[in-house]
Design an enzyme around this catalytic site. Structure first.
Site, PDB file in Angstrom:
ATOM      1  N   LYS A  76      64.879  88.688  85.928  1.00 12.90           N
ATOM      2  CA  LYS A  76      66.319  88.784  85.620  1.00 12.90           C
ATOM      3  C   LYS A  76      66.629  89.526  84.311  1.00 12.90           C
ATOM      4  O   LYS A  76      67.683  90.144  84.204  1.00 12.90           O
ATOM      5  CB  LYS A  76      66.950  87.388  85.552  1.00 12.90           C
ATOM      6  CG  LYS A  76      67.112  86.713  86.905  1.00 12.90           C
ATOM      7  CD  LYS A  76      67.889  85.410  86.742  1.00 12.90           C
ATOM      8  CE  LYS A  76      67.900  84.605  88.018  1.00 12.90           C
ATOM      9  NZ  LYS A  76      68.786  83.427  87.913  1.00 12.90           N
ATOM     10  N   ASP A 112      75.406  84.132  88.578  1.00 10.64           N
ATOM     11  CA  ASP A 112      75.123  82.717  88.285  1.00 10.64           C
ATOM     12  C   ASP A 112      76.281  82.093  87.514  1.00 10.64           C
ATOM     13  O   ASP A 112      76.656  80.944  87.765  1.00 10.64           O
ATOM     14  CB  ASP A 112      73.844  82.577  87.439  1.00 10.64           C
ATOM     15  CG  ASP A 112      72.585  82.830  88.259  1.00 10.64           C
ATOM     16  OD1 ASP A 112      72.597  82.536  89.474  1.00 10.64           O
ATOM     17  OD2 ASP A 112      71.597  83.313  87.683  1.00 10.64           O
TER      18      ASP A 112
END
Ligand code: ATR
Length: 280
Positions: A76, A112
């Protein structure tokens, strides 16, 4: 056709999507997003690539014109240097979990944070509420940015003071060492640590005394579906938000960015719950 049956219509126009991670074997994103594509009658297919060599994988996306990717552990942060454009929110969080291929230009986003906020906002307002975020890792960063963006009054609660203080300082919020946390005065508590996740399911990050009626308690852990923290919170009269809701909403954000269509959130949730209940 049953609503959650995946109808694979693969032809020369099918758009390819995938999750890039290592490991990816247990990812529920393929089952969730294929069900969503099918329900929306969108000509896309979503698969999983176990990626060790990230730079070459990104070159592959460009070369094959893959339309979008999810990015998961451990890529990420590293993926950010390999894309053409990073959304300002993802830049602040320091993590990209969504790639959109916009006519050859690869743009990175973070779903997220809005996913967690959508899950929380289903159950409680956040603005002007006192919110304790437990943890100071990657998941905490996404949550904490979302809380401050939505006008919540944030306190970072962490085991290691230096890491917790650093995140709190960055967000101009308060810090409380985990050992000093009492829960008094807080409206919302969010666990972003892995405490309570399988196999050590008989643990919770805070004591029972930190939970009080009227509080909203969210856990990002979704295996088990009801963590010890959420069970204790329910018993204490709190409103609870399980980790599946955040996972589903972050996937819904990705679906909407990729397709421009409204995500079938309920179907996605049912698909994930069915898959988790069937899992060995
Ligand atoms: P992620 O990126 O998935 O959020 P991470 O970067 O490893 O994961 O962060 C995990 C967070 O959970 C950390 O804040 C960690 O606390 P420390 O900073 O003190 O390491 C917290 N955490 C993990 N296990 C914990 C435990 N048993 N008790 C309390 N906090 C814990």
């Amino acid at each position: 056709m049953a609503p959650n049956t995946v109808n694979l219509r693969i032809d020369a126009y099918t758009r390819l999507y995938a999750v890039l991670g290592d490991p990816v074997g247990h990812s529920l994103s393929p089952v969730m997003l294929n069900a969503a594509f099918s329900q929306a009658n969108y000509n896309g297919v979503y698969t999983a690539f176990q990626v060790k060599d990230l730079p070459h994988a990104i070159t592959g996306i460009r070369a094959l014109n893959i339309h979008g990717c999810s990015v998961t552990i451990p890529h990420k942060a590293a993926v950010m240097d390999l894309l053409d454009e990073i959304d300002p929110m993802a830049m602040q969080i320091g993590a990209v979990n969504t790639i959109v291929n916009e006519a050859g230009k690869l743009a990175g986003f973070n779903s997220d944070s809005p996913g967690a906020m959508a899950a929380l906002l289903e159950k409680t307002p956040v603005a002007h509420r006192r919110v304790a975020v437990i943890g100071a890792g990657g998941a905490a960063r996404a949550l904490a940015h979302g809380i401050t963006q939505n006008g919540g009054q944030l306190t970072i609660v962490n085991r290691s003071p230096d890491k917790g203080q650093q995140l709190a300082q960055e967000l101009q919020s308060d810090f409380c060492p985990l050992t000093d946390f009492s829960g008094v005065g807080f409206d919302i508590l969010v666990n972003t640590t892995s405490v309570g996740m399988v196999p050590a399911i008989d643990r919770m990050p805070v004591g029972h005394a930190c939970l009080h009626p009227g509080m909203t308690v969210m856990d990002i852990v979704y295996n088990p579906l009801e963590t010890m923290l959420l069970r204790a919170a329910r018993d204490a009269g709190c409103t609870v938000v399980g980790g599946v809701a955040m996972f589903v909403h972050q996937g819904a954000c990705q679906f909407e960015r990729w397709t421009g269509l409204k995500a079938p959130v309920q179907l996605m949730k049912k698909t994930v719950l069915d898959a988790l209940r069937k899992a060995p």
